[in-house]
Design a protein around this motif. Sequence first.
Motif, PDB file in Angstrom:
ATOM      1  N   PRO A 115       0.811  -1.230   0.000  1.00  0.00           N
ATOM      2  CA  PRO A 115       0.000   0.000   0.000  1.00  0.00           C
ATOM      3  C   PRO A 115       0.839   1.273   0.000  1.00  0.00           C
ATOM      4  CG  PRO A 115      -0.915  -1.598   1.522  1.00  0.00           C
ATOM      5  CD  PRO A 115       0.398  -2.146   1.079  1.00  0.00           C
ATOM      6  N   PHE A 116       1.973   1.252   0.696  1.00  0.00           N
ATOM      7  CA  PHE A 116       2.840   2.424   0.714  1.00  0.00           C
ATOM      8  C   PHE A 116       3.423   2.681  -0.680  1.00  0.00           C
ATOM      9  CE2 PHE A 116       2.836   0.803   5.044  1.00  0.00           C
ATOM     10  CZ  PHE A 116       2.606   1.948   5.771  1.00  0.00           C
ATOM     11  N   GLU A 117       3.771   1.601  -1.378  1.00  0.00           N
ATOM     12  CA  GLU A 117       4.326   1.769  -2.715  1.00  0.00           C
ATOM     13  C   GLU A 117       3.264   2.263  -3.689  1.00  0.00           C
ATOM     14  OE1 GLU A 117       6.697  -0.547  -6.288  1.00  0.00           O
ATOM     15  OE2 GLU A 117       6.107  -1.661  -4.504  1.00  0.00           O
ATOM     16  N   THR A 118       2.030   1.776  -3.535  1.00  0.00           N
ATOM     17  CA  THR A 118       0.946   2.215  -4.416  1.00  0.00           C
ATOM     18  C   THR A 118       0.724   3.717  -4.296  1.00  0.00           C
ATOM     19  OG1 THR A 118      -0.169   0.069  -4.340  1.00  0.00           O
ATOM     20  CG2 THR A 118      -1.516   1.977  -4.913  1.00  0.00           C
ATOM     21  N   VAL A 119       0.638   4.210  -3.069  1.00  0.00           N
ATOM     22  CA  VAL A 119       0.443   5.643  -2.853  1.00  0.00           C
ATOM     23  C   VAL A 119       1.664   6.421  -3.353  1.00  0.00           C
ATOM     24  CG1 VAL A 119       0.135   7.431  -1.094  1.00  0.00           C
ATOM     25  CG2 VAL A 119      -1.149   5.301  -0.939  1.00  0.00           C
ATOM     26  N   LYS A 120       2.853   5.874  -3.143  1.00  0.00           N
ATOM     27  CA  LYS A 120       4.074   6.529  -3.613  1.00  0.00           C
ATOM     28  C   LYS A 120       4.053   6.681  -5.131  1.00  0.00           C
ATOM     29  CE  LYS A 120       7.827   4.142  -4.049  1.00  0.00           C
ATOM     30  NZ  LYS A 120       9.027   3.326  -3.746  1.00  0.00           N
ATOM     31  N   ARG A 121       3.649   5.639  -5.852  1.00  0.00           N
ATOM     32  CA  ARG A 121       3.599   5.709  -7.311  1.00  0.00           C
ATOM     33  C   ARG A 121       2.585   6.738  -7.782  1.00  0.00           C
ATOM     34  NH1 ARG A 121       8.109   3.429  -9.674  1.00  0.00           N
ATOM     35  NH2 ARG A 121       8.551   1.400  -8.728  1.00  0.00           N
ATOM     36  N   LYS A 122       1.459   6.839  -7.099  1.00  0.00           N
ATOM     37  CA  LYS A 122       0.467   7.845  -7.465  1.00  0.00           C
ATOM     38  C   LYS A 122       1.027   9.245  -7.263  1.00  0.00           C
ATOM     39  CE  LYS A 122      -3.568   4.953  -6.341  1.00  0.00           C
ATOM     40  NZ  LYS A 122      -4.082   4.757  -7.701  1.00  0.00           N
ATOM     41  N   MET A 123       1.744   9.436  -6.161  1.00  0.00           N
ATOM     42  CA  MET A 123       2.334  10.745  -5.887  1.00  0.00           C
ATOM     43  C   MET A 123       3.429  11.085  -6.899  1.00  0.00           C
ATOM     44  SD  MET A 123       2.515  10.814  -1.712  1.00  0.00           S
ATOM     45  CE  MET A 123       3.011  12.538  -1.681  1.00  0.00           C
ATOM     46  N   GLN A 124       4.187  10.085  -7.311  1.00  0.00           N
ATOM     47  CA  GLN A 124       5.224  10.315  -8.316  1.00  0.00           C
ATOM     48  C   GLN A 124       4.625  10.695  -9.663  1.00  0.00           C
ATOM     49  OE1 GLN A 124       7.263   6.560  -8.246  1.00  0.00           O
ATOM     50  NE2 GLN A 124       8.715   7.189  -6.681  1.00  0.00           N
ATOM     51  N   ALA A 125       3.501  10.076 -10.002  1.00  0.00           N
ATOM     52  CA  ALA A 125       2.913  10.275 -11.330  1.00  0.00           C
ATOM     53  C   ALA A 125       2.098  11.554 -11.436  1.00  0.00           C
ATOM     54  CB  ALA A 125       2.036   9.081 -11.693  1.00  0.00           C
ATOM     55  N   GLN A 126       1.430  11.957 -10.342  1.00  0.00           N
ATOM     56  CA  GLN A 126       0.513  13.097 -10.423  1.00  0.00           C
ATOM     57  C   GLN A 126       1.265  14.410 -10.650  1.00  0.00           C
ATOM     58  OE1 GLN A 126      -3.257  14.080  -7.919  1.00  0.00           O
ATOM     59  NE2 GLN A 126      -1.558  15.093  -6.895  1.00  0.00           N
ATOM     60  N   SER A 127       0.787  15.193 -11.599  1.00  0.00           N
ATOM     61  CA  SER A 127       1.360  16.509 -11.867  1.00  0.00           C
ATOM     62  C   SER A 127       0.356  17.351 -12.633  1.00  0.00           C
ATOM     63  CB  SER A 127       2.659  16.389 -12.670  1.00  0.00           C
ATOM     64  OG  SER A 127       3.110  17.666 -13.073  1.00  0.00           O
ATOM     65  N   ALA A 128       0.225  18.597 -12.217  1.00  0.00           N
ATOM     66  CA  ALA A 128      -0.676  19.516 -12.912  1.00  0.00           C
ATOM     67  C   ALA A 128      -0.142  19.887 -14.293  1.00  0.00           C
ATOM     68  CB  ALA A 128      -0.864  20.775 -12.072  1.00  0.00           C
ATOM     69  N   HIS A 129       1.123  19.607 -14.553  1.00  0.00           N
ATOM     70  CA  HIS A 129       1.743  19.937 -15.836  1.00  0.00           C
ATOM     71  C   HIS A 129       1.550  18.839 -16.881  1.00  0.00           C
ATOM     72  CE1 HIS A 129       3.930  23.450 -14.203  1.00  0.00           C
ATOM     73  NE2 HIS A 129       3.983  22.724 -13.091  1.00  0.00           N
ATOM     74  N   LEU A 130       0.910  17.723 -16.486  1.00  0.00           N
ATOM     75  CA  LEU A 130       0.743  16.586 -17.392  1.00  0.00           C
ATOM     76  C   LEU A 130      -0.709  16.434 -17.812  1.00  0.00           C
ATOM     77  CD1 LEU A 130       2.956  13.945 -15.560  1.00  0.00           C
ATOM     78  CD2 LEU A 130       3.558  15.278 -17.577  1.00  0.00           C
ATOM     79  N   PRO A 131      -0.971  15.870 -18.995  1.00  0.00           N
ATOM     80  CA  PRO A 131      -2.354  15.584 -19.405  1.00  0.00           C
ATOM     81  C   PRO A 131      -3.038  14.664 -18.402  1.00  0.00           C
ATOM     82  CG  PRO A 131      -0.834  15.342 -21.257  1.00  0.00           C
ATOM     83  CD  PRO A 131       0.003  15.508 -20.028  1.00  0.00           C
ATOM     84  N   HIS A 132      -4.264  15.015 -18.023  1.00  0.00           N
ATOM     85  CA  HIS A 132      -5.053  14.219 -17.071  1.00  0.00           C
ATOM     86  C   HIS A 132      -4.317  14.049 -15.741  1.00  0.00           C
ATOM     87  CE1 HIS A 132      -7.476  13.349 -20.603  1.00  0.00           C
ATOM     88  NE2 HIS A 132      -6.442  12.796 -21.199  1.00  0.00           N
ATOM     89  N   CYS A 133      -3.511  15.065 -15.394  1.00  0.00           N
ATOM     90  CA  CYS A 133      -2.758  15.066 -14.116  1.00  0.00           C
ATOM     91  C   CYS A 133      -1.864  13.840 -13.968  1.00  0.00           C
ATOM     92  CB  CYS A 133      -3.714  15.165 -12.930  1.00  0.00           C
ATOM     93  SG  CYS A 133      -4.484  16.794 -12.777  1.00  0.00           S
ATOM     94  N   GLY A 134      -1.363  13.332 -15.086  1.00  0.00           N
ATOM     95  CA  GLY A 134      -0.465  12.183 -15.023  1.00  0.00           C
ATOM     96  C   GLY A 134      -1.184  10.859 -15.094  1.00  0.00           C
ATOM     97  N   SER A 135      -2.471  10.878 -15.432  1.00  0.00           N
ATOM     98  CA  SER A 135      -3.303   9.665 -15.576  1.00  0.00           C
ATOM     99  C   SER A 135      -3.580   8.963 -14.260  1.00  0.00           C
ATOM    100  CB  SER A 135      -2.651   8.680 -16.560  1.00  0.00           C
ATOM    101  OG  SER A 135      -2.498   9.267 -17.834  1.00  0.00           O
ATOM    102  N   VAL A 136      -3.413   9.664 -13.146  1.00  0.00           N
ATOM    103  CA  VAL A 136      -3.727   9.078 -11.842  1.00  0.00           C
ATOM    104  C   VAL A 136      -5.234   9.006 -11.682  1.00  0.00           C
ATOM    105  CG1 VAL A 136      -3.389   9.281  -9.352  1.00  0.00           C
ATOM    106  CG2 VAL A 136      -1.608  10.038 -10.919  1.00  0.00           C
ATOM    107  N   ASP A 137      -5.735   7.912 -11.090  1.00  0.00           N
ATOM    108  CA  ASP A 137      -7.184   7.697 -11.023  1.00  0.00           C
ATOM    109  C   ASP A 137      -7.874   8.447  -9.894  1.00  0.00           C
ATOM    110  OD1 ASP A 137      -6.005   6.227  -9.034  1.00  0.00           O
ATOM    111  OD2 ASP A 137      -6.992   4.331  -9.492  1.00  0.00           O
TER     112      ASP A 137
END
Length: 344
Positions: A220-242
């Motif tokens: 679970p810690f890695e899952t949240v970490k990956r979401k935080m790594q991927a999310q960005s306001a500079h990317l389309p769809h905020c980095g495709s995070v769900d």
Amino acid sequence: MGSVKKDNRLTASQSFLCVGFAGFFSRTVTSPLEVVKIKSQVGTFHCKRGFFHTFLLVYQNEGLRGFWKGNLASCLRLFPYNAVHLTTYRKMVHLHMDDLGFISQWRAILAGGLAGIAAALATYPLEVVETRLIAQNRRQPTYMGVVHTLSKIYRDEGLLALYRGFSLTVLGAFPFSIGCCAVYMNLDKIWQEPPFRFTPLQNFISGCLAAGVSQTLSYPFETVKRKMQAQSAHLPHCGSVDVHFNGMMDCFIQVVRNKGVLSLWNGLTANMIKIVPCFGLLYTCFEMYKQVCLYRNGYIISPLSYKLAPGVDQSLRPYELQEAKRYLKNRNFGSGESSLGNRW
């Protein structure tokens, strides 16, 4: 009690290259499973219908090369990660080792956890790069490689963006270590014999079991970490995070609220499947490269087997063995003056 042992017949650089070569090869072969795992953790549209459907969608939308996105960043992490990890681990082990050179299993695992955190800190930006490259669509890319990704993240989002989610690496190290401890402290009960009698197959199965348990606990810690790594306001769809969130705790809350608790383990199937081939290739490649190094150093008669070279003192370090060979070669032994000389 367990002892920390290393093969003194290898030089420090050879040991380092053995680990690096094995890691590079095993990660490259199992990269498709890593891509599926990370896409599932991030929550991209590929993973809406499960493990096999994710494979199919990645292939349909990004082609075969899509399964090796981010692999270069992952492999580049290996050498600095291993260097920092090995150095820190040795220092931690020496602090806890007794006068006879022994260290308890739980202290060895603790030393490994602390060394892992130090190594992760040194290489974390490359992990962020790997996540961003995997989360994006290869045919509509925002990032064009490792260097471009690093520079673009730094330029658009700042230095801290390259360490977003690092605290979860530290938090996840605790359940990971607990999982390792739970397995390794009970190996004698699992196999009904002491660890020093384990066969290579038993050690391999034990490693896979420890990895499976520890990674499941820390997942679970890695899952949240990956979401935080991927999310960005500079990317389309905020980095495709769900899910959309502000910070670590909010990410946990939003995931549980919108996707359910079990979604924290999204991609676990791909991760579990990856463990056996990854460990198997890691172990096999390490041993193959080690045999080449031992043959080069003069300890074995062939790079294809561990059959010892006759008359060679296996307790000598590589430089000591080479010095002994040069010394015996330079002396003019008669045909029957020295049986030691004849053996060399």
